[in-house]
Design a protein around this motif. Structure first.
Motif, PDB file in Angstrom:
ATOM      1  N   THR A 169       1.420   5.367  -0.055  1.00 38.60           N
ATOM      2  CA  THR A 169       0.797   6.624   0.359  1.00 38.60           C
ATOM      3  C   THR A 169       1.843   7.733   0.353  1.00 38.60           C
ATOM      4  OG1 THR A 169       1.225   6.189   2.711  1.00 38.60           O
ATOM      5  CG2 THR A 169      -0.913   5.472   1.845  1.00 38.60           C
ATOM      6  N   THR A 228       0.879   4.686   7.166  1.00 39.54           N
ATOM      7  CA  THR A 228      -0.081   4.444   6.089  1.00 39.54           C
ATOM      8  C   THR A 228      -1.429   5.052   6.441  1.00 39.54           C
ATOM      9  OG1 THR A 228       1.014   2.385   5.393  1.00 39.54           O
ATOM     10  CG2 THR A 228      -1.322   2.649   4.798  1.00 39.54           C
ATOM     11  N   ASN A 281       5.398   6.711   1.648  1.00 40.04           N
ATOM     12  CA  ASN A 281       5.396   5.569   2.561  1.00 40.04           C
ATOM     13  C   ASN A 281       4.921   4.342   1.796  1.00 40.04           C
ATOM     14  OD1 ASN A 281       3.445   3.895   4.658  1.00 40.04           O
ATOM     15  ND2 ASN A 281       5.360   4.555   5.594  1.00 40.04           N
ATOM     16  N   SER A 312      -6.356  -2.004   9.249  1.00 38.19           N
ATOM     17  CA  SER A 312      -5.232  -1.294   9.861  1.00 38.19           C
ATOM     18  C   SER A 312      -5.226  -1.608  11.351  1.00 38.19           C
ATOM     19  CB  SER A 312      -5.367   0.216   9.642  1.00 38.19           C
ATOM     20  OG  SER A 312      -4.329   0.922  10.306  1.00 38.19           O
ATOM     21  N   ILE A 329       0.848  -1.183   0.000  1.00 38.31           N
ATOM     22  CA  ILE A 329       0.000   0.000   0.000  1.00 38.31           C
ATOM     23  C   ILE A 329       0.886   1.237   0.000  1.00 38.31           C
ATOM     24  CG2 ILE A 329      -1.737   1.304   1.290  1.00 38.31           C
ATOM     25  CD1 ILE A 329      -3.007  -1.276   2.113  1.00 38.31           C
ATOM     26  N   ARG A 386       1.119   5.010  12.742  1.00 34.64           N
ATOM     27  CA  ARG A 386       0.743   4.202  11.589  1.00 34.64           C
ATOM     28  C   ARG A 386       0.806   5.122  10.377  1.00 34.64           C
ATOM     29  NH1 ARG A 386       1.509  -0.697  13.631  1.00 34.64           N
ATOM     30  NH2 ARG A 386       0.239  -1.112  15.477  1.00 34.64           N
ATOM     31  N   ASN A 404      -1.379   8.932   6.536  1.00 28.78           N
ATOM     32  CA  ASN A 404      -1.333   9.540   5.206  1.00 28.78           C
ATOM     33  C   ASN A 404      -2.680   9.451   4.498  1.00 28.78           C
ATOM     34  OD1 ASN A 404       1.337  10.029   5.720  1.00 28.78           O
ATOM     35  ND2 ASN A 404       2.143   8.522   4.284  1.00 28.78           N
ATOM     36  N   TYR A 444      -4.780   6.462  -1.801  1.00 30.37           N
ATOM     37  CA  TYR A 444      -3.716   5.461  -1.602  1.00 30.37           C
ATOM     38  C   TYR A 444      -3.723   4.490  -2.776  1.00 30.37           C
ATOM     39  CZ  TYR A 444      -7.648   2.695   0.329  1.00 30.37           C
ATOM     40  OH  TYR A 444      -8.835   2.054   0.531  1.00 30.37           O
TER      41      TYR A 444
END
Length: 208
Positions: free
Chosen positions: A36, A74, A44, A65, A34, A72, A77, A84
């Protein structure tokens, strides 16, 4: 002879053993990177084994998540930008993909740390993984709390999809994942290739 674990037995296992066991119980899972970026331009990248289909109309995908009690990147963001990417892991990049699971600081990009290339396409705000063969751009639609363990279901709508034309069967609407080299995961560090056994027809109730 069958081994029997009760929930009390599972709860009493050493933490890493318990985590690996429970994580493996659903069998083979999809593996995706993933991608971002925050509003400051810091990218990231993180590997996830919890990406799932949510619905086809509209085209929705979700992932889990873990609790946001610690940083965190991800999740932060996605909340910050609303966009994303989900990028399939394949046989030629799985070791680099695995490296993104290491804990890097906010100022470090896992793209750089793992040796994967950032790819911005057609004005989409979040970075794709250039080496990935199936790349999906999503916009955030909903964050659903899972209160029993404080995790979050992140739901996004597919806005962009990129893939090699030769893996697409337009007649059936499916990808040839073996041709794409897509790998599956087990537990937290197992990586597997797959082989199609048979593709069956749409099931209907037995007659006669």
């Amino acid at each position: 002879m069958l081994t029997h674990f009760t929930n009390q037995h599972i709860a009493g296992l050493e933490k890493r053993t318990r985590t690996a066991l429970v994580n493996s119980l659903s069998g083979f899972k999809s593996l995706n990177l993933i991608g971002t970026v925050n509003t400051s331009g810091q990218t990231n990248l993180a590997i996830f084994n919890s990406v799932m289909h949510i619905g086809a109309d509209p085209a929705l995908m979700g992932f889990i998540s873990r609790p946001d009690s610690v940083d965190r990147h991800t999740l932060e963001n996605i909340k910050e930008t609303g966009f994303y990417t989900i990028n399939h892991v394949h046989t030629e990049i799985f070791e680099k993909a695995h490296q993104t699971s290491a804990r890097y600081g906010r100022e470090e990009s896992e793209f750089d740390a793992a040796g994967l290339k950032v790819d911005y396409k057609d004005g989409f705000p979040a970075p794709f993984v250039q080496e990935s063969r199936i790349r999906i751009g999503l916009s955030l639609k909903e964050i659903v709390p899972v209160r029993v363990n404080n995790t979050l279901l992140i739901v996004g709508e597919i806005t962009d999809l990129y893939f090699p034309g030769e893996i697409w069967d337009a007649g059936q609407g499916i990808f040839d994942f073996e041709k794409a080299g897509t790998v599956a995961g087990s537990s937290l560090e197992g990586y597997h290739t797959t082989q199609l056994i048979k593709r069956l027809k749409y099931a209907k109730p037995w007659s006669g």
